[in-house]
Design a protein around this motif. Structure first.
Motif, PDB file in Angstrom:
ATOM      1  N   VAL A  54     -11.900   2.171   7.986  1.00 33.57           N
ATOM      2  CA  VAL A  54     -11.456   2.415   6.619  1.00 33.57           C
ATOM      3  C   VAL A  54     -11.230   1.063   5.948  1.00 33.57           C
ATOM      4  O   VAL A  54     -10.891   0.092   6.612  1.00 33.57           O
ATOM      5  CB  VAL A  54     -10.161   3.266   6.590  1.00 33.57           C
ATOM      6  CG1 VAL A  54      -9.013   2.543   7.228  1.00 33.57           C
ATOM      7  CG2 VAL A  54      -9.809   3.689   5.184  1.00 33.57           C
ATOM      8  N   GLN A  55     -11.465   1.014   4.672  1.00 32.19           N
ATOM      9  CA  GLN A  55     -11.180  -0.195   3.926  1.00 32.19           C
ATOM     10  C   GLN A  55     -10.016   0.074   2.982  1.00 32.19           C
ATOM     11  O   GLN A  55     -10.061   0.999   2.172  1.00 32.19           O
ATOM     12  CB  GLN A  55     -12.408  -0.651   3.145  1.00 32.19           C
ATOM     13  CG  GLN A  55     -13.491  -1.213   4.027  1.00 32.19           C
ATOM     14  CD  GLN A  55     -14.579  -1.888   3.203  1.00 32.19           C
ATOM     15  OE1 GLN A  55     -14.621  -1.774   1.991  1.00 32.19           O
ATOM     16  NE2 GLN A  55     -15.459  -2.592   3.881  1.00 32.19           N
ATOM     17  N   VAL A  56      -8.985  -0.727   3.142  1.00 38.69           N
ATOM     18  CA  VAL A  56      -7.791  -0.610   2.321  1.00 38.69           C
ATOM     19  C   VAL A  56      -7.530  -1.988   1.731  1.00 38.69           C
ATOM     20  O   VAL A  56      -7.655  -2.990   2.436  1.00 38.69           O
ATOM     21  CB  VAL A  56      -6.574  -0.160   3.171  1.00 38.69           C
ATOM     22  CG1 VAL A  56      -5.318  -0.090   2.348  1.00 38.69           C
ATOM     23  CG2 VAL A  56      -6.855   1.162   3.841  1.00 38.69           C
ATOM     24  N   SER A  57      -7.177  -2.045   0.474  1.00 38.13           N
ATOM     25  CA  SER A  57      -6.894  -3.347  -0.118  1.00 38.13           C
ATOM     26  C   SER A  57      -5.773  -4.018   0.662  1.00 38.13           C
ATOM     27  O   SER A  57      -4.739  -3.417   0.924  1.00 38.13           O
ATOM     28  CB  SER A  57      -6.512  -3.203  -1.593  1.00 38.13           C
ATOM     29  OG  SER A  57      -5.323  -2.461  -1.710  1.00 38.13           O
ATOM     30  N   GLY A  58      -6.004  -5.233   1.073  1.00 39.26           N
ATOM     31  CA  GLY A  58      -5.030  -5.945   1.890  1.00 39.26           C
ATOM     32  C   GLY A  58      -5.234  -5.730   3.376  1.00 39.26           C
ATOM     33  O   GLY A  58      -4.650  -6.414   4.191  1.00 39.26           O
ATOM     34  N   GLY A  59      -6.055  -4.766   3.751  1.00 40.11           N
ATOM     35  CA  GLY A  59      -6.388  -4.523   5.151  1.00 40.11           C
ATOM     36  C   GLY A  59      -5.373  -3.690   5.903  1.00 40.11           C
ATOM     37  O   GLY A  59      -4.229  -3.544   5.490  1.00 40.11           O
ATOM     38  N   VAL A  60      -5.819  -3.139   6.987  1.00 41.28           N
ATOM     39  CA  VAL A  60      -4.974  -2.368   7.900  1.00 41.28           C
ATOM     40  C   VAL A  60      -5.520  -2.598   9.306  1.00 41.28           C
ATOM     41  O   VAL A  60      -6.726  -2.734   9.495  1.00 41.28           O
ATOM     42  CB  VAL A  60      -4.948  -0.859   7.531  1.00 41.28           C
ATOM     43  CG1 VAL A  60      -6.291  -0.217   7.686  1.00 41.28           C
ATOM     44  CG2 VAL A  60      -3.897  -0.122   8.330  1.00 41.28           C
ATOM     45  N   VAL A 119       0.857  -1.174   0.000  1.00 41.28           N
ATOM     46  CA  VAL A 119       0.000   0.000   0.000  1.00 41.28           C
ATOM     47  C   VAL A 119       0.899   1.232   0.000  1.00 41.28           C
ATOM     48  O   VAL A 119       1.874   1.287   0.732  1.00 41.28           O
ATOM     49  CB  VAL A 119      -0.912   0.010   1.246  1.00 41.28           C
ATOM     50  CG1 VAL A 119      -1.702   1.282   1.322  1.00 41.28           C
ATOM     51  CG2 VAL A 119      -1.832  -1.177   1.243  1.00 41.28           C
ATOM     52  N   GLY A 120       0.578   2.197  -0.807  1.00 40.83           N
ATOM     53  CA  GLY A 120       1.370   3.413  -0.859  1.00 40.83           C
ATOM     54  C   GLY A 120       1.139   4.172  -2.143  1.00 40.83           C
ATOM     55  O   GLY A 120       0.116   4.013  -2.805  1.00 40.83           O
ATOM     56  N   HIS A 121       2.098   5.003  -2.481  1.00 39.64           N
ATOM     57  CA  HIS A 121       2.074   5.803  -3.706  1.00 39.64           C
ATOM     58  C   HIS A 121       3.345   5.499  -4.488  1.00 39.64           C
ATOM     59  O   HIS A 121       4.372   6.151  -4.278  1.00 39.64           O
ATOM     60  CB  HIS A 121       1.990   7.295  -3.378  1.00 39.64           C
ATOM     61  CG  HIS A 121       0.726   7.704  -2.724  1.00 39.64           C
ATOM     62  ND1 HIS A 121      -0.436   7.882  -3.437  1.00 39.64           N
ATOM     63  CD2 HIS A 121       0.422   7.941  -1.426  1.00 39.64           C
ATOM     64  CE1 HIS A 121      -1.400   8.233  -2.602  1.00 39.64           C
ATOM     65  NE2 HIS A 121      -0.903   8.264  -1.376  1.00 39.64           N
ATOM     66  N   PRO A 122       3.288   4.508  -5.387  1.00 41.03           N
ATOM     67  CA  PRO A 122       4.485   4.133  -6.144  1.00 41.03           C
ATOM     68  C   PRO A 122       5.106   5.295  -6.917  1.00 41.03           C
ATOM     69  O   PRO A 122       6.328   5.368  -7.054  1.00 41.03           O
ATOM     70  CB  PRO A 122       3.994   3.055  -7.101  1.00 41.03           C
ATOM     71  CG  PRO A 122       2.715   2.552  -6.521  1.00 41.03           C
ATOM     72  CD  PRO A 122       2.138   3.693  -5.729  1.00 41.03           C
ATOM     73  N   ASP A 123       4.277   6.220  -7.388  1.00 39.87           N
ATOM     74  CA  ASP A 123       4.806   7.362  -8.140  1.00 39.87           C
ATOM     75  C   ASP A 123       5.749   8.222  -7.284  1.00 39.87           C
ATOM     76  O   ASP A 123       6.636   8.890  -7.796  1.00 39.87           O
ATOM     77  CB  ASP A 123       3.674   8.241  -8.667  1.00 39.87           C
ATOM     78  CG  ASP A 123       2.798   7.507  -9.679  1.00 39.87           C
ATOM     79  OD1 ASP A 123       3.273   6.485 -10.233  1.00 39.87           O
ATOM     80  OD2 ASP A 123       1.665   7.945  -9.903  1.00 39.87           O
ATOM     81  N   TYR A 124       5.513   8.214  -5.970  1.00 38.64           N
ATOM     82  CA  TYR A 124       6.318   9.025  -5.059  1.00 38.64           C
ATOM     83  C   TYR A 124       7.335   8.188  -4.277  1.00 38.64           C
ATOM     84  O   TYR A 124       8.072   8.717  -3.443  1.00 38.64           O
ATOM     85  CB  TYR A 124       5.422   9.769  -4.069  1.00 38.64           C
ATOM     86  CG  TYR A 124       4.491  10.748  -4.749  1.00 38.64           C
ATOM     87  CD1 TYR A 124       4.957  11.971  -5.205  1.00 38.64           C
ATOM     88  CD2 TYR A 124       3.154  10.427  -4.952  1.00 38.64           C
ATOM     89  CE1 TYR A 124       4.112  12.870  -5.832  1.00 38.64           C
ATOM     90  CE2 TYR A 124       2.300  11.318  -5.588  1.00 38.64           C
ATOM     91  CZ  TYR A 124       2.787  12.529  -6.026  1.00 38.64           C
ATOM     92  OH  TYR A 124       1.948  13.407  -6.646  1.00 38.64           O
TER      93      TYR A 124
END
Length: 93
Positions: free
Chosen positions: A21-27, A1-6
């Motif tokens: 919150v729902q995040v792919s892969g969970g948190v 999870v993150g911002h690959p562009d940055y």
């Protein structure tokens, strides 16, 4: 999870949230309202900050503390305690 562009990534094992919150892969969701961070406890409701002494629970105090016996040991102990707390506050503020 993150911002690959940055080039930014989130380590799920070290991350928690205090809201739904729902995040792919969970948190992980925070248990209760206190968040342990860098030796501090942050109350997510009141924003109070306190020291996290949990890591000293099963240790003898003599293993976690050095006291100088020259001069005034009590004053040195007070100075060390205040310095320890001050060193943790700038990242929070």
């Amino acid at each position: 999870v993150g911002h690959p562009d940055y080039g930014v990534e989130m380590n799920r094992d070290k991350s928690k949230v205090n809201f739904k919150v729902q995040v792919s892969g969970g948190v992980k969701q925070l248990d209760g309202r206190e968040l342990a961070w860098c030796g501090l406890i942050l109350d997510t409701h009141t924003l109070e900050v306190s020291m996290d002494y949990d890591r000293y629970r099963h240790q003898h105090l003599r293993n976690a503390l050095t006291v100088t016996f020259s001069g005034s040991p009590g004053e040195r102990l007070r100075t060390k305690a205040v310095s320890s707390i001050k060193s943790k506050l700038p990242p929070v503020v």
